[in-house]
Design a protein around this motif. Structure first.
Motif, mmCIF file in Angstrom:
data_model
loop_
_atom_site.group_PDB
_atom_site.id
_atom_site.type_symbol
_atom_site.label_atom_id
_atom_site.label_comp_id
_atom_site.label_asym_id
_atom_site.label_seq_id
_atom_site.Cartn_x
_atom_site.Cartn_y
_atom_site.Cartn_z
ATOM 1 N N GLU A 154 -2.668 0.332 -4.218
ATOM 2 C CA GLU A 154 -3.239 1.635 -4.576
ATOM 3 C C GLU A 154 -2.131 2.622 -4.940
ATOM 4 N N MET A 155 -1.010 2.571 -4.249
ATOM 5 C CA MET A 155 0.084 3.500 -4.512
ATOM 6 C C MET A 155 0.644 3.324 -5.919
ATOM 7 N N ILE A 156 0.794 2.090 -6.376
ATOM 8 C CA ILE A 156 1.416 1.867 -7.679
ATOM 9 C C ILE A 156 0.505 2.264 -8.838
ATOM 10 N N LYS A 157 -0.743 2.587 -8.524
ATOM 11 C CA LYS A 157 -1.638 3.102 -9.563
ATOM 12 C C LYS A 157 -1.436 4.608 -9.784
ATOM 13 N N LYS A 158 -0.784 5.269 -8.820
ATOM 14 C CA LYS A 158 -0.581 6.708 -8.918
ATOM 15 C C LYS A 158 0.419 7.010 -10.032
ATOM 16 N N ASP A 159 0.170 8.112 -10.736
ATOM 17 C CA ASP A 159 1.048 8.472 -11.855
ATOM 18 C C ASP A 159 2.496 8.620 -11.422
ATOM 19 N N ALA A 160 2.695 9.168 -10.215
ATOM 20 C CA ALA A 160 4.062 9.408 -9.739
ATOM 21 C C ALA A 160 4.881 8.127 -9.740
ATOM 22 N N TYR A 161 4.233 7.002 -9.443
ATOM 23 C CA TYR A 161 4.931 5.730 -9.400
ATOM 24 C C TYR A 161 4.770 4.940 -10.691
ATOM 25 N N LYS A 162 3.586 4.986 -11.265
ATOM 26 C CA LYS A 162 3.304 4.206 -12.470
ATOM 27 C C LYS A 162 4.245 4.575 -13.619
ATOM 28 N N ASN A 163 4.492 5.878 -13.778
ATOM 29 C CA ASN A 163 5.356 6.328 -14.866
ATOM 30 C C ASN A 163 6.802 5.875 -14.656
ATOM 31 N N ARG A 164 7.266 5.913 -13.415
ATOM 32 C CA ARG A 164 8.635 5.483 -13.118
ATOM 33 C C ARG A 164 8.796 3.974 -13.337
ATOM 34 N N MET A 165 7.778 3.223 -12.954
ATOM 35 C CA MET A 165 7.846 1.780 -13.135
ATOM 36 C C MET A 165 7.870 1.423 -14.609
ATOM 37 N N ALA A 166 7.087 2.148 -15.414
ATOM 38 C CA ALA A 166 7.054 1.902 -16.860
ATOM 39 C C ALA A 166 8.375 2.280 -17.516
ATOM 40 N N ALA A 167 9.098 3.215 -16.901
ATOM 41 C CA ALA A 167 10.346 3.708 -17.496
ATOM 42 C C ALA A 167 11.558 2.878 -17.105
ATOM 43 N N GLY A 168 11.352 1.862 -16.300
ATOM 44 C CA GLY A 168 12.508 1.027 -15.982
ATOM 45 C C GLY A 168 12.623 0.581 -14.545
ATOM 46 N N GLY A 169 11.712 0.998 -13.692
ATOM 47 C CA GLY A 169 11.755 0.505 -12.325
ATOM 48 C C GLY A 169 11.747 1.608 -11.291
ATOM 49 N N LEU A 170 11.337 1.238 -10.103
ATOM 50 C CA LEU A 170 11.209 2.177 -8.995
ATOM 51 C C LEU A 170 11.845 1.556 -7.765
ATOM 52 N N THR A 171 12.774 2.266 -7.145
ATOM 53 C CA THR A 171 13.419 1.733 -5.945
ATOM 54 C C THR A 171 12.512 1.926 -4.735
ATOM 55 N N PHE A 172 12.699 1.094 -3.721
ATOM 56 C CA PHE A 172 11.953 1.277 -2.472
ATOM 57 C C PHE A 172 12.332 2.604 -1.837
ATOM 58 N N PHE A 173 13.578 3.006 -2.058
ATOM 59 C CA PHE A 173 14.084 4.299 -1.590
ATOM 60 C C PHE A 173 13.122 5.411 -2.006
ATOM 61 N N GLU A 174 12.778 5.474 -3.322
ATOM 62 C CA GLU A 174 11.871 6.500 -3.836
ATOM 63 C C GLU A 174 10.422 6.209 -3.455
#
Length: 416
Positions: A154-174
């Motif tokens: 559910e979290m990865i569907k949120k824009d805050a995360y989805k946009n970062r993942m599309a832009a190149g990846g999201l660290t567990f830190f963030e």
């Protein structure tokens, strides 16, 4: 300080809607009733990513001031802990990792600036810092008690995360940021009686996380509300100038520069900014903002600029800024409020193009060259025709020159 203005509405909720702040809320009708009938403790969070707030923060500040004027109790939460991670919301890259010492310094600067806007006397606003509880958390216990309530799918569907993942990846830190912000709300609900979290529209997912966490852990009723981000008619976040951010610290952005920035807003934004960034009555804002005649629009912009500078820096500095602006157009008056750069004789750049870029009048030498060729630049009221003109001591009168770009942008350069 104690700031009050004449209330125009029975409920602050109606005022937030009518003046264009409000975007959405949880349990909207229930929250509206609560705000009308009770004094509600609420919070807005501010990650300490710089040593000053900016014009872009004025929406949050104005909402907090309006809420307090209707009897509600603000909590300004400094993100001394969450800033160590950085909110991925609205970003395509990872924020710069900052040291704890830098963050502490920035938080102290924020605290000092908030004194101008909110009443911190007994029973009024309070300021907290989430480093006081986040930095001592036990990692395993936190994951067990808080992390177990969040579903990754559910979290990865949120824009805050989805946009970062599309832009190149999201660290567990963030990725952990939403959990920490949600925990902030839970902690303050339990120990400080905070029942409402407010924030910009990009914070909706994080706010919902806190509301749900409180419901699961405390079986309690908490609320969230978001307001529109401060953007121009072109959809760009407000608060950026050619020199960078427009800061609320006068050492970083002078009252005169702030006045000129607000004076030069797009005609289409005048009514919106009058409603959201001033305490002028709603009808007066709409009347000023609906002007069609150029002279009337310019007058409305002057009122907007004056009111914003007065809010941020006080009436005296606002008077000085408007006096300096008028002096530049009439050729008379005090230049002390004008943006100024001091340069040693040995450091004078060879060309005017470089000087204009270094002082922030232009973004590049190419832009400076183009404006000069178009006849838009003068030095000490003398039009400049040659882009290759050199900057020598001979140009300076009494140790200073005033460069004018277009009709509204001035910069004084002093030799030291």
């Amino acid at each position: 300080m104690k700031f009050t203005y004449e209330k125009e509405y029975d409920n602050v909720f109606d005022e937030l809607i009518d003046r264009g702040y409000y975007e959405q809320a949880t349990n909207e009708e229930e929250l509206k009733k609560l705000l009308k009938e009770e004094s509600v403790k609420f919070y807005c969070g501010f990650d300490a990513t710089a040593d000053s707030l900016t014009v872009g923060h004025l929406i949050q500040i104005m909402v907090m001031m309006r809420m307090q004027n209707y009897g509600h109790k603000p909590v300004a939460l400094l993100g001394g802990g969450t800033t160590l991670i950085g909110d991925p919301s609205g970003r395509s890259d990872m924020r710069k990792v900052m040291t704890e010492e830098m963050i502490d310094h920035n938080a102290e600067c924020f605290y000092n600036q908030f004194q101008r806007f909110l009443d911190f006397s007994e029973g009024g606003a309070t300021m907290l810092n989430n480093k006081d509880w986040l930095l001592d958390l036990n990692f395993v216990e936190f994951l067990r008690d808080v992390g177990s309530e969040f579903l990754v799918n559910e979290m990865i569907k949120k824009d805050a995360y989805k946009n970062r993942m599309a832009a190149g990846g999201l660290t567990f830190f963030e990725f952990s940021y939403m959990l920490l912000q949600s925990y902030d709300f839970l902690k303050m609900y339990r120990e400080d009686g905070v029942r409402l979290e407010m924030g910009g529209s990009d914070q909706w997912s994080n706010i919902i996380g806190g509301v749900d966490l409180i419901k699961k852990h405390e079986d309690g009723q908490a609320y969230g509300m978001t307001f529109s981000l401060l953007t121009t008619a072109d959809g760009v976040k407000m608060g950026k100038s050619q020199k960078g951010a427009v800061w609320l610290d006068e050492k970083k952005t002078s009252p005169y520069e702030m006045y000129q920035y607000m004076r030069n807003v797009d005609d289409r934004d005048v009514e919106k900014f009058l409603l959201q960034l001033t305490f002028l009555p709603t009808d007066e804002c709409r009347k000023l903002g609906s002007a069609k005649d150029a002279a009337e629009i310019n007058k409305a912009k002057e009122i907007l600029a004056y009111e914003v500078v007065k809010l941020v820096h006080g009436e005296e500095k606002a008077d000085e800024a408007i006096a300096a602006a008028k002096a530049l157009f009439t050729g008379k008056g005090d230049e002390s409020a004008m943006p100024t750069t001091q340069i040693a004789k040995s450091d004078l750049p060879k060309g005017l193009l470089i000087l204009m870029t270094e002082t922030g009048l232009t973004k590049s030498n190419g832009e400076a060259r183009r404006i000069i060729k178009q006849g838009g630049v003068s030095i000490n009221d003398e039009k400049v025709a040659d882009p290759s003109i050199e900057v020598t001591e001979d140009l300076f009168e009494d140790g200073r020159i005033i460069i004018k770009k277009g009709k509204k942008n001035f910069h004084k350069v002093e030799l030291v």
